[in-house]
Design an enzyme around this catalytic site. Structure first.
Site, PDB file in Angstrom:
ATOM      1  N   ASP A  10       4.187  12.274  -2.018  1.00  0.00           N
ATOM      2  CA  ASP A  10       4.032  10.839  -2.265  1.00  0.00           C
ATOM      3  C   ASP A  10       3.309  10.678  -3.596  1.00  0.00           C
ATOM      4  OD1 ASP A  10       3.904   8.034  -1.929  1.00  0.00           O
ATOM      5  OD2 ASP A  10       1.972   8.147  -0.925  1.00  0.00           O
ATOM      6  N   GLY A  43       4.714   2.506  -8.428  1.00  0.00           N
ATOM      7  CA  GLY A  43       5.415   1.222  -8.301  1.00  0.00           C
ATOM      8  C   GLY A  43       5.637   0.474  -9.599  1.00  0.00           C
ATOM      9  N   ASN A  74       8.473   5.136  -0.661  1.00  0.00           N
ATOM     10  CA  ASN A  74       9.623   4.237  -0.795  1.00  0.00           C
ATOM     11  C   ASN A  74      10.065   4.117  -2.249  1.00  0.00           C
ATOM     12  OD1 ASN A  74       9.896   2.339   1.935  1.00  0.00           O
ATOM     13  ND2 ASN A  74       7.869   3.176   1.641  1.00  0.00           N
ATOM     14  N   THR A  75       9.085   4.088  -3.155  1.00  0.00           N
ATOM     15  CA  THR A  75       9.386   3.908  -4.577  1.00  0.00           C
ATOM     16  C   THR A  75      10.163   5.108  -5.116  1.00  0.00           C
ATOM     17  OG1 THR A  75       7.263   2.760  -4.676  1.00  0.00           O
ATOM     18  CG2 THR A  75       8.326   3.256  -6.775  1.00  0.00           C
ATOM     19  N   THR A 184       4.426   3.438   1.797  1.00  0.00           N
ATOM     20  CA  THR A 184       3.761   4.296   2.794  1.00  0.00           C
ATOM     21  C   THR A 184       2.233   4.208   2.747  1.00  0.00           C
ATOM     22  OG1 THR A 184       3.928   6.193   1.285  1.00  0.00           O
ATOM     23  CG2 THR A 184       5.693   5.919   2.913  1.00  0.00           C
ATOM     24  N   HIS A 185       1.706   3.532   1.734  1.00  0.00           N
ATOM     25  CA  HIS A 185       0.253   3.286   1.732  1.00  0.00           C
ATOM     26  C   HIS A 185      -0.109   2.155   2.698  1.00  0.00           C
ATOM     27  CE1 HIS A 185       0.290   5.646  -1.972  1.00  0.00           C
ATOM     28  NE2 HIS A 185      -1.027   5.571  -2.063  1.00  0.00           N
TER      29      HIS A 185
HETATM   30  N1  DGL Z   1       3.500   5.220  -1.208  1.00  0.00           N
HETATM   31  C1  DGL Z   1       4.310   4.709  -2.285  1.00  0.00           C
HETATM   32  C2  DGL Z   1       5.512   3.953  -1.718  1.00  0.00           C
HETATM   33  O1  DGL Z   1       5.850   4.158  -0.572  1.00  0.00           O
HETATM   34  C3  DGL Z   1       3.441   3.955  -3.215  1.00  0.00           C
HETATM   35  C4  DGL Z   1       4.069   3.732  -4.546  1.00  0.00           C
HETATM   36  C5  DGL Z   1       3.113   3.583  -5.662  1.00  0.00           C
HETATM   37  O2  DGL Z   1       2.439   4.550  -5.984  1.00  0.00           O
HETATM   38  O3  DGL Z   1       3.103   2.486  -6.251  1.00  0.00           O
HETATM   39  O4  DGL Z   1       6.166   3.189  -2.380  1.00  0.00           O
END
Ligand code: DGL
Length: 260
Positions: A10, A43, A74-75, A184-185
């Site tokens: 992640d 993001g 997700n990103t 996921t955060h």
């Molecule tokens: N955990 C990431 C997600 O699911 C966070 C993305 C980020 O770092 O902005 O999108």
């Protein structure tokens, strides 16, 4: 090969929410988790930057002999998973906002989606949205600033609540009954969100579905680890502050700094 670890990455500590689901469903599996916190948040980055970082994370996990890669972001999934699948032979599991179950179950015909800019602007997200949004009002909201607060352990704080409140306002005005967590955060904020949302609003995230899909694919490739010896779970983060991730995981699991 089945004894090789599941690799999970992640942009930071958030994907540990997915690791927990995987560990619950697949307790025999060895795992390696990589938190690219040095480069968080993903993001706000460009698609190319997200692809490059996803390749770097994948290569590290493949060097460690991972049999499958879970993109617990997700990103990164919505921007890079098709490239990763083209480039490498191992199976990849990704995570996307759970639009489908929310769209199928909503009674008010209005759902809210909280995710990063990178996810909400991706082609993959729009493809899924087109499939399920017919006749449903979708209120999308970029969760600007949330990831850095989670990365610094500021979960249960007034700063976090003040950030979340205006994000939820247009959703509540549209009378949503489902809130989809597309990052996921965000599952780590469920207690704060429940405080701010009316009781009838349900929160959905994709963590359990990702664990289930990981199991299905491991089974399909005959890669499930049936060894009953105690599995190893390694956690690496590329910033010196390991404490936030450590506190999300509890003391049973050791988080190590790794310069990657
Ligand atoms: N955990 C990431 C997600 O699911 C966070 C993305 C980020 O770092 O902005 O999108």
């Amino acid at each position: 090969m089945s004894k090789q670890p599941i690799g999970i990455f992640d942009s930071g500590v958030g994907g540990t929410s997915i690791w927990k689901e995987i560990r619950t469903l697949l307790p025999n599996e060895n795992t390696i988790y990589l938190a690219d916190s040095k480069n968080a948040p993903y993001g706000a980055k460009t698609k190319n930057e997200i692809i490059e970082l996803s390749i770097k994370n994948t290569e590290y996990l493949l060097q460690k002999g991972c049999k499958i890669i879970v993109v617990a972001c997700n990103t990164a999934t919505t921007n890079a998973i098709s490239i990763l699948r083209e480039k490498y032979d191992v199976p990849f599991i990704g995570i996307e906002p759970a639009i489908k179950p929310a769209a199928l179950q909503t009674q008010t015909k209005a759902i809210g989606i909280l995710a990063t800019k990178g996810t909400l602007s991706s082609a993959l997200f729009h493809e899924t949205l087109d499939l399920y949004s017919n006749g449903i009002k979708i209120i999308e909201q970029v969760g600007e600033g949330i990831v850095p607060l989670v990365e610094t352990g500021m979960l249960n704080t007034t700063t976090m609540r003040s950030l979340l409140k205006p994000y939820l306002k247009p959703m509540l005005e549209a009378n949503i009954d489902y809130l989809v967590l597309g990052c996921t955060h965000y599952p780590y904020l469920i207690p704060q969100l429940l405080d701010l949302l009316p009781k009838h609003v349900k929160i959905i995230d994709s963590g359990a579905a990702v664990a289930k899909q990981t199991k299905t694919i491991l089974k399909q490739y005959s890669l499930l680890n049936n060894d009953i010896k105690k599995p190893t779970n390694a956690f690496y983060i590329n910033i010196k502050n390991t404490e936030v991730m450590q506190s999300l995981l509890g003391n049973r699991f050791k988080v190590e700094y790794l310069n990657f």
